[in-house]
Design a protein around this motif. Structure first.
Motif, PDB file in Angstrom:
ATOM      1  N   PHE A  67       0.857  -1.195   0.000  1.00 45.57           N
ATOM      2  CA  PHE A  67       0.000   0.000   0.000  1.00 45.57           C
ATOM      3  C   PHE A  67       0.891   1.243   0.000  1.00 45.57           C
ATOM      4  O   PHE A  67       1.746   1.402   0.875  1.00 45.57           O
ATOM      5  N   VAL A  68       0.694   2.122  -0.980  1.00 44.40           N
ATOM      6  CA  VAL A  68       1.467   3.360  -1.073  1.00 44.40           C
ATOM      7  C   VAL A  68       0.558   4.538  -0.760  1.00 44.40           C
ATOM      8  O   VAL A  68      -0.498   4.706  -1.373  1.00 44.40           O
ATOM      9  N   GLY A  69       0.954   5.369   0.211  1.00 46.35           N
ATOM     10  CA  GLY A  69       0.181   6.535   0.595  1.00 46.35           C
ATOM     11  C   GLY A  69       1.036   7.793   0.618  1.00 46.35           C
ATOM     12  O   GLY A  69       2.258   7.731   0.771  1.00 46.35           O
ATOM     13  N   HIS A  70       0.390   8.938   0.462  1.00 46.36           N
ATOM     14  CA  HIS A  70       1.069  10.238   0.479  1.00 46.36           C
ATOM     15  C   HIS A  70       0.575  11.001   1.702  1.00 46.36           C
ATOM     16  O   HIS A  70      -0.549  11.480   1.728  1.00 46.36           O
ATOM     17  N   VAL A  71       1.425  11.098   2.705  1.00 49.45           N
ATOM     18  CA  VAL A  71       1.059  11.771   3.952  1.00 49.45           C
ATOM     19  C   VAL A  71       0.863  13.261   3.708  1.00 49.45           C
ATOM     20  O   VAL A  71      -0.032  13.897   4.254  1.00 49.45           O
ATOM     21  N   GLY A  72       1.702  13.850   2.854  1.00 53.73           N
ATOM     22  CA  GLY A  72       1.646  15.269   2.557  1.00 53.73           C
ATOM     23  C   GLY A  72       3.042  15.792   2.291  1.00 53.73           C
ATOM     24  O   GLY A  72       4.036  15.215   2.729  1.00 53.73           O
TER      25      GLY A  72
END
Length: 596
Positions: A486-491
């Protein structure tokens, strides 16, 4: 008149096949995903091998042309039940029947007669599930409901087939309250990469809970599809990956399906294209305010403003249509000038009006207002805007409320999907971690961040800075396994990868090496060894080129309580990785050690 069937090619004669007893039943398992075993089998009819009518589509099309559909349905049901009795397998038997035929059978044979007939074929009615097909136009709706009630009284269960294929009826589901609802295979196909299909299943789960039905996901053909369906909590599934139609079923699911269902891996849920947007409309911003006509004088306008201090503006409406908007402050400023009232008091208020105000229909989505915020005409910020319904005046809105609504929507959307990279944001990241912790699945949390990004951004501007962030997102996504990681972009320049891939360390190294190489191309040639820029204290100094750092936490449910706990640990590992400029740093529960 010549009999229809007399002109039929003998090789396509359905009645001849029925008379010869040439139709055979095959059985496909319907899997109990929690129990990892067949819950039931669906009977599927077959003609002789190699025959033009071997498969059901051709067989039933020929029956329609020959006018013997009901005869074929009866033979299929008889063959299925009789064969099932001979096989003596456990579980329920699903038998297909059209709504029209079901009503006819119950009316002609009555409830006791049907029970007797089923028993004579060697099957208990309590093991039988009648799967209603072709329910596009149920002509005798009340008759169908009565038939279902009669069958239930003798223990027969009811299923709706192919719900969602365009022929299905939510009303039929609501009134019939079937024991099972089979969801059309379209929704399961490639569900691992289609967030909208996943959301559809979530909605159907809620409907199923309301109506007391069990869902069956049809058309499962891959490991990825099965994992998502399992992790969504769908109780039953059917498809070639679970088991193909066989004349002599084994009573077990296929080995690959069993391995998948017993696996502790957690599916990576795809994000819907527009998740997190609340689909709010401009009507939310409505302020009920009086309107005046174009013939209103300036003195009358002044009196209206004086009576209500809350009015920021007044709309001018002609025959229900808004034609202008007058800003309170601008009008008052003009009216305060010497002799202004004496000169213009009895003249039309239109002399102070904005005849091209911003007009929005009440159904306009708030998310569409971004184009308004970036338009050249910014008078709406002070004047506000007019809200209409089908072209008729409703009320006003303020620029302040518009800006606030768009900002809130963007903040909420960013929590679900980052607008720059379109990767999942904080809420989906936390949801995925919590699902892993809840299942007790070990996983790797990798927190990725960029070293020396601020000097680069200051030197080249936000446009090239955004290119750097998009490059990082692309590299990380390319190096991850979309079915397991799972790839996510925190900010900002912060990313998170939740690895279930066993080769996570090699993937982390690939991320660092690939990004560090490609990032150099974003620098001007003379700067590819580093740049001179001001630090946070305003002191000019040398900064190396931007590079990736990854802090890694090996995560188990016994070590961490929730997603926040995991995120804090990963952030700590990331800080060490950045401080030591080592690229990858692995944090262990009792000690911190560099990756080998």
């Amino acid at each position: 008149m010549t009999d229809v069937c007399s002109s039929i090619d003998v090789h396509h004669d359905v009645r001849a096949l029925i008379k010869a007893g040439a139709l055979k039943a095959h059985f496909q398992p319907i899997a109990d995903l929690a129990g990892v075993q067949p819950h039931a089998h669906e009977a599927l009819i077959r003609g002789p091998v190699g025959h033009p009518l071997q498969f059901p589509d051709a067989l039933f099309e020929a029956a329609r042309q020959q006018g013997c559909e009901e005869e074929l349905e009866f033979e299929c049901a008889r063959c299925a039940i009789e064969t099932w009795a001979e096989l003596r397998l456990d579980g329920r038997l699903f038998v297909n029947v059209s709504a029209h035929t079901l009503v006819q059978v119950v009316e002609e044979h009555t409830q006791p007669g049907l029970v007797t007939k089923v028993n004579q074929l060697g099957v208990s009615p309590s093991t039988l599930v009648l799967e209603i097909t072709e329910h596009e136009h149920v002509r005798n709706f009340e008759g169908l409901l009565k038939a279902v009630r009669d069958l239930r009284q003798c223990g027969v269960r009811i299923a709706l087939d192919d719900f969602g294929d365009g022929r299905s009826s939510l009303r039929l589901w609501s009134e019939m309250r079937p024991d099972y609802v089979k969801i059309d295979k379209y929704f399961a196909r490639e569900i691992a990469t289609h967030g909208d299909k996943l959301q559809t299943f979530r909605a159907l789960i809620q409907i199923a809970e309301i109506f007391g039905s069990q869902l069956v996901a049809e058309g499962i053909e891959t490991v990825a599809e099965l994992k998502v369906i399992r992790d969504l909590g769908i109780p039953l599934a059917q498809g070639y990956f679970l088991g193909k139609p066989q004349p002599f079923p084994t009573g077990q699911l296929l080995a690959a399906a069993q391995d998948t269902l017993r696996s502790r891996d957690v599916a990576v849920f795809p994000e819907p294209r527009r998740q997190g947007q609340r689909h709010e409309t401009v009507e939310r911003l409505l302020i009920h305010a009086p309107a005046l006509s174009p013939t209103t004088t300036n003195d009358q306008l002044l009196a209206t403003f004086s009576q209500d201090d809350t009015l920021h503006a007044i709309a001018i409406v002609d025959a229900g249509h808004a034609v202008a908007l007058i800003n309170r402050q601008q009008f008052m400023d003009q009216y305060a000038k010497p002799y202004h009232r004496e000169l213009y008091g009895r003249r039309s208020c239109m002399m102070f009006a904005n005849t091209k105000p911003l007009v929005l229909d009440r159904h306009t989505a708030v998310e569409e207002l971004t184009s308004v915020l970036t338009s050249h005409d910014q008078r709406y910020l002070t004047d506000g805007f007019i809200i209409t319904s089908n072209g008729q005046y409703m009320g006003l809105g303020t620029g302040e409320h518009m800006v606030r609504a768009v900002t809130e929507l963007r903040i909420e959307a960013a929590r679900h999907a980052n607008p720059l990279t379109f990767l999942p944001g904080n809420i989906p990241i936390s949801d995925h971690i919590n699902r892993l912790l809840h299942k007790g699945t070990p996983f790797i949390t990798a927190y990725c961040d960029l070293n020396n990004f601020k000097p680069f951004n200051d030197q080249y501007g936000y446009w090239r800075g955004d290119e750097m962030i998009r490059l990082a997102a692309q590299v990380i996504t390319d190096c991850a396994n979309p079915q397991r990681d799972f790839v996510g972009h925190v900010g900002g320049d912060d990313f998170v990868v939740i690895f279930q891939s066993p080769d996570w360390l090699a993937r982390c190294r690939q991320i660092v090496d690939t990004f560090n190489t490609k990032a150099l191309a974003l620098y001007d040639p003379q700067d590819r060894h580093g740049i001179e820029a001001e630090d946070r204290h305003g002191v000019k100094r040398f900064f190396p080129c931007t590079a990736m750092s990854i802090g890694v936490v090996q995560t188990t449910a016994s070590d961490y309580l929730d997603a926040d706990d995991v995120a804090n640990a990963a952030a700590g590992a990331k800080r060490i990785a950045k401080a030591e400029q080592k690229g990858i740093y692995v944090l262990i529960k009792t000690e911190a050690a560099e990756a080998p």
